[in-house]
Design a protein around this motif. Sequence first.
Motif, PDB file in Angstrom:
ATOM      1  N   ALA A  48      31.751  38.401  31.921  1.00  0.00           N
ATOM      2  CA  ALA A  48      31.779  39.500  30.871  1.00  0.00           C
ATOM      3  C   ALA A  48      30.569  39.768  29.838  1.00  0.00           C
ATOM      4  O   ALA A  48      30.204  40.641  29.605  1.00  0.00           O
TER       5      ALA A  48
ATOM      6  N   ARG B  20      28.330  42.925  38.862  1.00  0.00           N
ATOM      7  CA  ARG B  20      29.240  41.964  38.248  1.00  0.00           C
ATOM      8  C   ARG B  20      29.766  40.845  39.163  1.00  0.00           C
ATOM      9  O   ARG B  20      29.842  39.603  39.075  1.00  0.00           O
TER      10      ARG B  20
ATOM     11  N   LEU C  11      28.529  34.022  30.630  1.00  0.00           N
ATOM     12  CA  LEU C  11      29.930  34.180  31.213  1.00  0.00           C
ATOM     13  C   LEU C  11      29.854  35.716  31.914  1.00  0.00           C
ATOM     14  O   LEU C  11      29.018  36.324  31.502  1.00  0.00           O
TER      15      LEU C  11
ATOM     16  N   LYS D 204      43.377  34.357  37.943  1.00  0.00           N
ATOM     17  CA  LYS D 204      42.376  35.086  38.605  1.00  0.00           C
ATOM     18  C   LYS D 204      42.991  36.050  39.309  1.00  0.00           C
ATOM     19  O   LYS D 204      43.993  36.284  40.219  1.00  0.00           O
TER      20      LYS D 204
ATOM     21  N   CYS E 177      37.755  30.669  30.241  1.00  0.00           N
ATOM     22  CA  CYS E 177      37.216  31.324  29.042  1.00  0.00           C
ATOM     23  C   CYS E 177      38.396  31.615  28.337  1.00  0.00           C
ATOM     24  O   CYS E 177      38.459  31.537  26.926  1.00  0.00           O
ATOM     25  N   HIS E 178      39.010  32.848  28.878  1.00  0.00           N
ATOM     26  CA  HIS E 178      40.213  33.418  27.837  1.00  0.00           C
ATOM     27  C   HIS E 178      41.152  32.386  27.528  1.00  0.00           C
ATOM     28  O   HIS E 178      41.638  32.734  26.423  1.00  0.00           O
TER      29      HIS E 178
ATOM     30  N   ASP F 225      39.692  45.893  34.521  1.00  0.00           N
ATOM     31  CA  ASP F 225      38.828  45.085  34.486  1.00  0.00           C
ATOM     32  C   ASP F 225      39.566  43.663  35.086  1.00  0.00           C
ATOM     33  O   ASP F 225      40.096  42.975  34.264  1.00  0.00           O
TER      34      ASP F 225
ATOM     35  N   CYS G  76      36.114  33.192  34.061  1.00  0.00           N
ATOM     36  CA  CYS G  76      36.532  34.503  33.279  1.00  0.00           C
ATOM     37  C   CYS G  76      37.963  33.712  32.842  1.00  0.00           C
ATOM     38  O   CYS G  76      38.288  34.020  31.399  1.00  0.00           O
TER      39      CYS G  76
ATOM     40  N   SER H 223      28.962  36.965  39.420  1.00  0.00           N
ATOM     41  CA  SER H 223      30.142  35.920  39.403  1.00  0.00           C
ATOM     42  C   SER H 223      30.098  34.919  40.578  1.00  0.00           C
ATOM     43  O   SER H 223      30.203  33.816  40.540  1.00  0.00           O
TER      44      SER H 223
ATOM     45  N   ALA I 127      40.029  39.454  36.487  1.00  0.00           N
ATOM     46  CA  ALA I 127      39.460  38.372  36.440  1.00  0.00           C
ATOM     47  C   ALA I 127      38.875  37.753  37.726  1.00  0.00           C
ATOM     48  O   ALA I 127      39.391  37.728  38.471  1.00  0.00           O
TER      49      ALA I 127
END
Length: 365
Positions: A82, A49, A80, A177, A163-164, A153, A160, A53, A155
């Motif tokens: 995720a 991941r 994204l 972050k 988006c959230h 998990d 990330c 990223s 950021a």
Amino acid sequence: MKTRPFRTSYLLFIFALLLSTKAIAQEHNSGIPPAKAADLIHAVIEAGRTTYSESIVEHLSEQNVLGASENWLDEKNLPLPAQFLAMSSQFSNNRGIGMKYRLLSLWPINKKNSPRNSTEKLGLEEVANDPEKPFTWIVSRENRWYFEAIYPDRAVSNSCVSCHNLHPDSPKTDFKKGDVMGGIIIDLPLAKRSEKNVDEKFLLQPEVVADYIHSVLQSDRAIYSKHIVNRLTSEKILQTKENWADSKAIMLPAQFLLNTADLIQDSELDLSFWLISHFPINLQNRPANEFEAHGLENVEVHPIRPYAKQTQLGNRKYFQAINADIASTAGCVNCHNNHPNSPKRDFKIGDVMGGITLNFPIEEQ
């Protein structure tokens, strides 16, 4: 006199049986504790991941080439981070190998990622408060014992966080972050419920753990190849380049795996994996010893099963496995068939191009 040969043969049979039983017992007394197996699997998930990223999403964003968005397919964007992990976990989970993993959160945008029971909720709360260690437990379910672990998990990129924090369905909008945004749960089957002494000291067979790790690697690479490389190159949005870091391009699928391996190399788990081939573009990827040479020959003939052995290095025992590295995309084939340093130029999709060597320590009871 006529009975002596029978008795001698019978005694030899019993002696051989005892030796065989002892060997089997020793084999089952060596393996990987569930917590260590989960650590190894999580390290590969996290490294894959992070590669996506940092080396794909952030690289292309900094180059002002392409962004990542929730509706990435319609907007011809990147998934994204995720979403990449979710697609990879679904690919692996659908293979039916037993091990499963998925994202979950106390603040999910997608309600399917909510904790499914009170233990998962407690685990998410614990890793949010103390992200330096996973929350683990053993549970009986569906007539089997399972080991479950929740890892924080975080950021890992600005995408990330954005988006959230900006999503209309997000219940939490002040992430930064590096914050813990949820968890990654890993589910490992241990044994039938009738099995006794199933606890944290129970050992998983190294062949099984190797299959789990390889499944994560294979899934990440499959999702990257299909939804990133194949899609973007076929639609002429982007191209792959060997020297991708210095250009507005993306890395090859093989480079994705090697970049993930480099991140793993920095961990304390003593886990490593690398590519080998009888026809390498990079001569450093030739088989380095007899085991790798025999392993490549074996997986070229029998690509469905890995070639494996246990080995000793100092006072530590290791498990090594070689899985077939199969050409799964046109990009893989075209790169090798057209590269000026390639010793083989007639690869086809589905061919075994080499192998993926996996190495990790095992323990004995």
